[in-house]
Write an enzyme that holds these catalytic residues in place. Structure first.
Site, short mmCIF file in Angstrom:
data_model
loop_
_atom_site.label_atom_id
_atom_site.label_comp_id
_atom_site.label_asym_id
_atom_site.label_seq_id
_atom_site.Cartn_x
_atom_site.Cartn_y
_atom_site.Cartn_z
N GLY A 161 -1.29 8.15 4.45
CA GLY A 161 -0.40 7.44 3.49
C GLY A 161 1.10 7.09 4.24
N ASP A 180 1.01 -1.13 0.02
CA ASP A 180 0.03 0.13 0.15
C ASP A 180 0.87 1.19 -0.04
OD1 ASP A 180 -2.52 1.02 -0.17
OD2 ASP A 180 -2.79 1.24 2.05
#
Length: 417
Positions: free
Chosen positions: A326, A307
């Protein structure tokens, strides 16, 4: 390019004749020419004889973000592909979170052209809806023909259940795969971390497990009604694992993934307010973490992903409330997964999943194309800034002790080290 790997220990559970055997491997013009106990080095070949050299089939990652076009300060396609290769990945799926968002066939063609002729293969995901606004389906069929392998409104829920229903029905006409991010935006509200004891203590707005599980339940009911193919990326809760396990028992065509950092870190890591730990879905509780690992071992969770989401420093070096979600994860993926699962399971997880997206899986035998990752699984070291080749440095794995070193990849008749 001709390459001779000397005394490489092969990690390939699918090939029992070679698995965990030390062999020399001769690669000529991108093809595995010979595998033997000893091979004399041809005069026109490059010999690789690294310390504790191990080799497996090339690794695959189903959720990678860069920045180009629109956010080149985060990561360009060229540098991102280099990062993926030196992190051991021969195949990656690129998320549709650029500017403009890729929602037409011409957008997909642009990405494929920018990424071609590299050692790491890049497969673009197209946006499910126009501009990822969740209102109207994008050009799914045209994007599929242009090379999109699936359709995803990146990290955004599909708010209208009827739209998901229509997408699943329509995509069956061309064997399309639909992604649905598991988070109900109304339940999430302004939450930013896992709702629990830690969020209460820190005074941060929480995202309850319910936000994920309600969305997963809804999507599985719709899938059961429509048929089709659904992928739920980066689940994070114990009950999501149970829901998907039950759906698989019913025979639904469902797959799911988990981000590696959700297997390693929990909401307790938030106590220093380090914005690198701010991700979506959020880091959950220890019990969720254990359930996710068990779900992997039981085969309920189909594959893992880094990811990988580069975020530039201006969007991370701010108050926690205002920071962008993130973390990067390509460079730390193997070292962390190897610690959690052990070598054989880590390699099995990193090499599976291509078929779900219509990508042919490589084969480890003579006469086949060389698609290989080279690594040392035993070297332990603290992950630091010098280990990050990404343009953005937003890694929650900084200062973590990882196990394993990546030497590089051999793919597409190229050596990337």
């Amino acid at each position: 390019m001709n390459i001779l790997l000397k005394s490489a220990k092969i990690v390939c559970p699918e090939n029992k004749a070679l698995h965990l055997k030390k062999r020399d491997i001769l690669i000529q013009k991108g093809v595995i020419e010979k595998i033997a106990v000893s091979i004399d080095s041809p005069s026109n070949s490059k010999t690789i004889n690294y310390k504790n050299l191990h080799v497996s089939l090339g690794w695959f990652d189903s959720s990678v973000s860069f920045g180009e076009p629109g956010f080149e300060e985060r990561e360009t396609i060229d540098n991102g592909i280099h990062v993926a290769g030196t992190s051991g990945f021969t195949d990656i799926l690129l998320n549709p979170n650029t500017n403009p968002i890729p929602d037409t066939s011409s957008d997909i063609v642009f990405i494929k052209e920018r990424a071609k002729a590299n050692s790491t293969n890049l497969y673009p995901l197209g946006s499910l809806t126009k501009k990822s606004e969740g209102k109207e389906l994008a050009e799914l069929f045209d994007m599929k023909n242009a090379g999109a392998v699936a359709f995803y409104d990146f990290k955004k829920q599909i708010p209208n259940p009827n739209l998901l229903k229509i997408a699943l029905l329509y995509a069956q006409n061309f064997d399309g795969l639909v992604f649905s991010f598991p988070q109900d935006g109304q339940i999430k509200g302004k939450g930013m971390v896992h709702e629990g004891e830690v969020s209460t203590k820190l005074g941060l707005k929480g995202i309850p497990d319910l936000a994920e599980e309600l969305q997963v339940s809804r999507d599985l009911f719709i899938l059961e009604y429509t048929g089709g193919k659904l992928h739920i990326p980066t689940i994070s809760t114990a009950n999501s694992v149970k829901l998907i396990a039950n759906a698989k028992k019913k025979g639904l065509d469902i797959s799911c993934s988990v981000a590696i950092h959700n297997l390693v870190f929990t909401d307790e890591n938030l106590e220093e307010f380090d914005t690198n730990y701010k991700v979506s879905p959020p880091l959950r509780s220890k019990s969720d973490c254990k359930a996710l690992i068990k779900g992997l071992k039981d085969g309920v969770i189909d594959f893992v992903t880094s990811d990988h989401i580069p975020i530039d420093i201006e969007e991370k070096r701010v108050e926690f409330d205002n920071a962008t979600n993130g973390t990067i994860g390509l460079e730390s993926a193997f070292g962390s997964l190897n610690q959690i699962c052990g070598l054989e399971m880590a390699i099995s997880l990193l090499t599976k999943g291509r078929e779900r997206f219509g990508i042919a899986s490589p084969v480890f035998k003579e006469g086949e194309k060389a698609c290989l990752t080279l690594f040392d699984p035993d070297l332990e070291a603290v992950f630091n800034l010098d280990d990050i080749k990404s343009t953005s440095k937003n890694s929650m794995f900084l200062e973590s002790k990882l196990k394993g070193k990546i030497y590089g990849i051999i793919n597409n008749n190229q050596l990337s080290i």
